[in-house]
Design a protein around this motif. Structure first.
Motif, PDB file in Angstrom:
ATOM      1  N   SER A 191       0.831  -1.219   0.000  1.00  0.00           N
ATOM      2  CA  SER A 191       0.000   0.000   0.000  1.00  0.00           C
ATOM      3  C   SER A 191       0.862   1.265   0.000  1.00  0.00           C
ATOM      4  O   SER A 191       0.502   2.266  -0.641  1.00  0.00           O
ATOM      5  CB  SER A 191      -0.939  -0.012   1.209  1.00  0.00           C
ATOM      6  N   LEU A 225      -5.669  -5.006   1.513  1.00  0.00           N
ATOM      7  CA  LEU A 225      -5.099  -4.442   0.278  1.00  0.00           C
ATOM      8  C   LEU A 225      -6.192  -4.258  -0.783  1.00  0.00           C
ATOM      9  O   LEU A 225      -6.193  -3.270  -1.533  1.00  0.00           O
ATOM     10  CB  LEU A 225      -3.970  -5.343  -0.246  1.00  0.00           C
ATOM     11  N   PHE A 232      -8.055  -1.139   0.165  1.00  0.00           N
ATOM     12  CA  PHE A 232      -7.189   0.014  -0.084  1.00  0.00           C
ATOM     13  C   PHE A 232      -7.176   0.357  -1.586  1.00  0.00           C
ATOM     14  O   PHE A 232      -7.329   1.514  -1.980  1.00  0.00           O
ATOM     15  CB  PHE A 232      -5.770  -0.317   0.410  1.00  0.00           C
TER      16      PHE A 232
END
Ligand SMILES: NC(=O)c1ccc[n+]([C@@H]2O[C@H](COP(=O)([O-])OP(=O)(O)OC[C@H]3O[C@@H](n4cnc5c(N)ncnc54)[C@H](OP(=O)(O)O)[C@@H]3O)[C@@H](O)[C@H]2O)c1
Length: 320
Positions: A169, A199, A202
């Motif tokens: 990230s 993830l 994100f």
């Protein structure tokens, strides 16, 4: 059966499941890519590092010349290898991939990892350069500079979309803060053992898709070495779910990976399994079944890039 399409952040569409081709060298790459294209696949994942772009490209070109499909029906992904991270090498490396594939453009070009390796020239080309201690010989090229050189490939029309692979990230954030063209995907390991929920969330918030590699948790590795992550397709509860839906355990796992909101790219060199793996779009796991599938998560990686832990851009030393 064919896969639905997912819109990327630049307007192009990617088929929601693709064929992985790692270790399908030469004739295999040709034979199984052709078989997959004849059986509904429209998305093929290869890489310069796999040394099979030529056989994958041969299958694609044959399918086109046989008028079974048009070039625009097929979504081809390949990847810039770690030895070609220096900005002045990026266009040359991309043109080599295009030549291997015998295509005019690549649909999606990914930076294979954020880690650069030493480049020792073209003749002989060394894909895994080692130092005198038999460790990988790295370069310290900043992946931002590599990415900026990849942006130029879009301007030149050599590639339609660019993206990254194996980025965490923080590395994605650094790309987004400094680059002109957003990556369309981050291709990472994602399977029942490592389900990447953070993830995925994100990347989704930033309009970046996740492509899931090793989506079946590499059953062939576990078969040989029981310290490797155990594929959920061997679990009796997953087998029972398969019986409920009239699907194989592998199809249940791939459906789970798809329902996580990602694009699985299972590899198979078995004709029945190639057909089965794309046949996952006619049923849906319930929320309770998704919770069961999530319970296999341990965080253990099948592809830990263990020989790269000393590199300054090693990606797996933060949570996601
Ligand atoms: N970006 C990266 O760094 C990266 C890293 C790793 C992989 N990848 C990509 O992701 C693709 C897939 O990952 P992977 O090859 O590592 O692992 P995978 O797809 O999880 O596992 C492949 C193995 O699963 C078996 N298999 C396939 N379908 C099955 C099914 N329905 N039931 C049971 N077993 C099945 C295959 O055997 P058979 O051939 O006998 O069917 C093969 O041995 C690669 O081929 C590559 O394109 C990318």
């Amino acid at each position: 059966m064919s896969a639905p399409k997912i819109k990327l952040n630049n307007g192009y569409e990617i088929p929601a499941l693709g064929l992985g081709t790692y270790l399908s060298k030469e004739f295999d790459g040709y034979k199984f890519t052709k078989f997959a294209l004849e059986n509904g696949y429209r998305h093929i994942d290869t890489a310069y590092f796999y040394e099979n772009e030529d056989s994958v490209g041969k299958a694609i070109n044959e399918i086109i010349s046989e008028r079974k499909l048009k070039r625009e029906d097929i979504f081809i992904v390949t990847k810039l290898w770690n030895i070609h991270h220096a900005p002045e090498l990026v266009e040359m490396a991309c043109r080599k991939s295009l030549k291997n594939l015998n295509l005019d453009y690549i649909d999606l070009y990914l930076m294979h990892t954020p880690i650069g390796y030493e480049y020792r020239g073209e003749d002989p080309e060394v894909l895994l350069p080692k130092n005198s201690e038999d460790e990988l010989s790295f370069s310290d090229v900043d992946y931002l500079d590599t990415y900026k050189a990849m942006e130029k490939l879009v301007d030149l029309g050599l590639v339609r979309s660019i993206g990254v692979s194996n980025f965490n990230s923080e590395q994605i954030t650094r790309i987004l803060e400094n680059c002109r063209i957003k990556p369309v995907t981050n291709q990472v390991e994602c399977n029942t053992t490592l389900n990447q929920k953070k993830l995925i969330e994100f990347c989704k918030a930033r309009d970046i898709t996740i492509t899931s590699y090793s989506p079946l948790t590499r059953p062939h590795y576990y078969e040989k070495d029981k310290s490797m992550p155990k594929p959920a397709l061997l679990d009796e509860r997953v087998i029972a779910l398969g019986e409920k839906y009239g699907k194989t355990p592998g199809q249940i796992v791939l459906r789970f990976i798809y329902q996580l909101g990602t694009i699985p790219i299972p590899k198979s060199t078995n004709e029945q399994r190639i057909k089965d793996n794309i046949n996952i779009f006619d049923f849906e796991l319930t929320p309770e079944e998704m919770t069961l599938m999530e319970s296999f998560h341990t965080g253990q990686r099948s592809v830990p890039f263990a020989s790269c832990t000393k590199h300054k851009y090693f990606m797996f030393n933060i949570e996601f």
